[in-house]
Design a protein around this motif. Sequence first.
Motif, short mmCIF file in Angstrom:
data_model
loop_
_atom_site.label_atom_id
_atom_site.label_comp_id
_atom_site.label_asym_id
_atom_site.label_seq_id
_atom_site.Cartn_x
_atom_site.Cartn_y
_atom_site.Cartn_z
N LYS A 23 -2.77 16.69 8.54
CA LYS A 23 -1.70 17.77 8.50
C LYS A 23 -0.64 16.99 9.40
O LYS A 23 0.48 17.39 9.40
CB LYS A 23 -2.57 18.93 9.63
N ILE A 24 -0.98 16.06 10.34
CA ILE A 24 -0.04 15.60 11.34
C ILE A 24 0.82 14.37 10.47
O ILE A 24 2.01 14.22 10.44
CB ILE A 24 -0.78 14.75 12.49
N LEU A 25 -0.11 13.57 9.75
CA LEU A 25 0.53 12.74 8.93
C LEU A 25 1.71 13.37 8.08
O LEU A 25 2.96 12.70 7.67
CB LEU A 25 -0.25 11.96 8.14
N GLU A 26 1.32 14.52 7.46
CA GLU A 26 2.50 15.12 6.60
C GLU A 26 3.86 15.24 7.26
O GLU A 26 4.77 14.81 6.67
CB GLU A 26 1.97 16.47 6.10
N VAL A 27 3.82 15.85 8.59
CA VAL A 27 4.86 15.97 9.22
C VAL A 27 5.58 14.44 9.61
O VAL A 27 6.67 14.21 9.44
CB VAL A 27 4.52 16.69 10.63
N VAL A 28 4.75 13.67 10.01
CA VAL A 28 5.28 12.29 10.61
C VAL A 28 6.06 11.51 9.39
O VAL A 28 7.07 10.93 9.51
CB VAL A 28 4.12 11.45 11.45
N LEU A 29 5.53 11.65 8.17
CA LEU A 29 6.02 10.85 7.15
C LEU A 29 7.10 11.61 6.68
O LEU A 29 8.03 10.91 5.86
CB LEU A 29 4.94 10.76 6.04
N GLU A 30 7.38 12.84 6.77
CA GLU A 30 8.41 13.47 6.40
C GLU A 30 9.71 13.11 7.41
O GLU A 30 10.82 13.11 7.07
CB GLU A 30 8.31 14.96 6.24
N ARG A 31 9.32 13.01 8.56
CA ARG A 31 10.25 13.15 9.62
C ARG A 31 10.95 11.63 10.04
O ARG A 31 11.89 11.33 10.32
CB ARG A 31 9.92 13.87 10.98
N CYS A 32 9.74 10.76 10.06
CA CYS A 32 9.98 9.54 10.46
C CYS A 32 10.05 8.41 9.44
O CYS A 32 9.09 8.52 8.24
CB CYS A 32 8.91 8.96 11.54
N LYS A 33 10.61 7.32 9.52
CA LYS A 33 10.80 6.16 8.69
C LYS A 33 9.35 5.30 8.73
O LYS A 33 9.47 4.07 9.01
CB LYS A 33 11.86 5.39 8.71
N LEU A 34 8.41 5.78 8.40
CA LEU A 34 6.94 5.01 8.86
C LEU A 34 6.17 4.97 7.52
O LEU A 34 6.66 6.01 6.76
CB LEU A 34 6.21 5.66 9.93
N LYS A 35 5.60 3.99 7.36
CA LYS A 35 4.58 3.97 5.93
C LYS A 35 3.17 3.91 6.36
O LYS A 35 3.04 3.38 7.65
CB LYS A 35 5.32 2.88 5.22
N LEU A 36 2.18 4.46 5.50
CA LEU A 36 0.99 3.89 6.13
C LEU A 36 0.56 2.77 5.81
O LEU A 36 0.90 2.10 4.69
CB LEU A 36 -0.05 5.30 4.84
N GLN A 37 -0.18 2.15 7.00
CA GLN A 37 -0.39 0.69 6.81
C GLN A 37 -1.95 0.62 6.17
O GLN A 37 -2.07 -0.37 5.67
CB GLN A 37 -0.45 0.04 8.12
N LYS A 38 -2.65 1.75 6.27
CA LYS A 38 -3.96 1.85 5.98
C LYS A 38 -4.21 3.15 5.55
O LYS A 38 -3.72 4.21 6.29
CB LYS A 38 -4.81 1.54 7.31
#
Length: 222
Positions: free
Chosen positions: A206-221
């Motif tokens: 649930k948190i990742l959904e928001v983070v990946l939408e708002r921030c220019k971050l990529k999942l490393q793992k």
Amino acid sequence: MPCRIAIDGPAGSGKTTVAKILANRLGIYYLDTGAMYRIIGLYLDEKGVENDSDIEKELSTIKLEFINGDFYLNGKRVGDEIRTPYAGICASKYAKKAIVRKFLTRIQQKISKNENIVVEGRDIGTVVIPDAEVKIFLVASTEERAKRRYKELLDKGVNVSYEEVLNEIILRDKQDTEREIAPLRQPDDAILIDSTKYTIEEVINKILEVVLERCKLKLQKE
Ligand SMILES: Nc1ncnc2c1ncn2[C@@H]1O[C@H](COP(=O)(O)OP(=O)(O)O)[C@@H](O)[C@H]1O
Ligand SMILES: Nc1ccn([C@@H]2O[C@H](COP(=O)(O)OP(=O)(O)O)[C@@H](O)[C@H]2O)c(=O)n1
């Protein structure tokens, strides 16, 4: 533009667990501000100081460092001694003091300034990083939180009763939400997640959904 993720909530709602996994998967920093209050609370309790001038004197002699994910108090690495219910009560007692909050908030803001970081605590989204890109308010029922914390402490070999854990959580909830300065409360722009019926993985997604939408971050793992 940095991505600062603030996770606030009461004891046992899952902040530390979720914050650590998120930071690891996103390859970003993680800061447990509760550990800082526990370290200072225990230290001041051992010194037996109560009034502001004595507390100020003690704080002026303290060196609290955060090195490679570990805290060091006056050069000595801090361990699990801060994870007992008693340490939580000491933390909550001294966390009501403006002078303690000013001392720790300054360090927390220095660590998190312009960083991609997950910061968890009680006042991150309201005081420490009020302009955080993502604010999560993580809650769970009192019974569920006590059950989780009780199991966590038993697994660590800490000798506690469920009643002791429940009472400590109820006491800290009260102190943390009713204190004058920086009380635990949901920021207006925070996303509320009630983890009572969710697994850790479900909360993280649930948190990742928001983070990946708002921030220019990529999942490393994964
Ligand atoms: N959604 C969840 N479901 C079940 N157990 C959880 C959940 N979130 C956390 N836990 C467990 O509850 C305990 C307390 O979690 P923790 O992250 O320390 O909470 P907090 O940092 O909010 O006090 C840990 O043992 C953790 O593994
Ligand atoms: N940012 C923060 C973090 C913790 N605290 C205080 O420190 C205590 C311990 O925090 P913690 O996060 O280690 O506690 P748990 O939620 O892990 O049980 C809390 O009950 C608060 O009283 C605070 O006032 N502000």
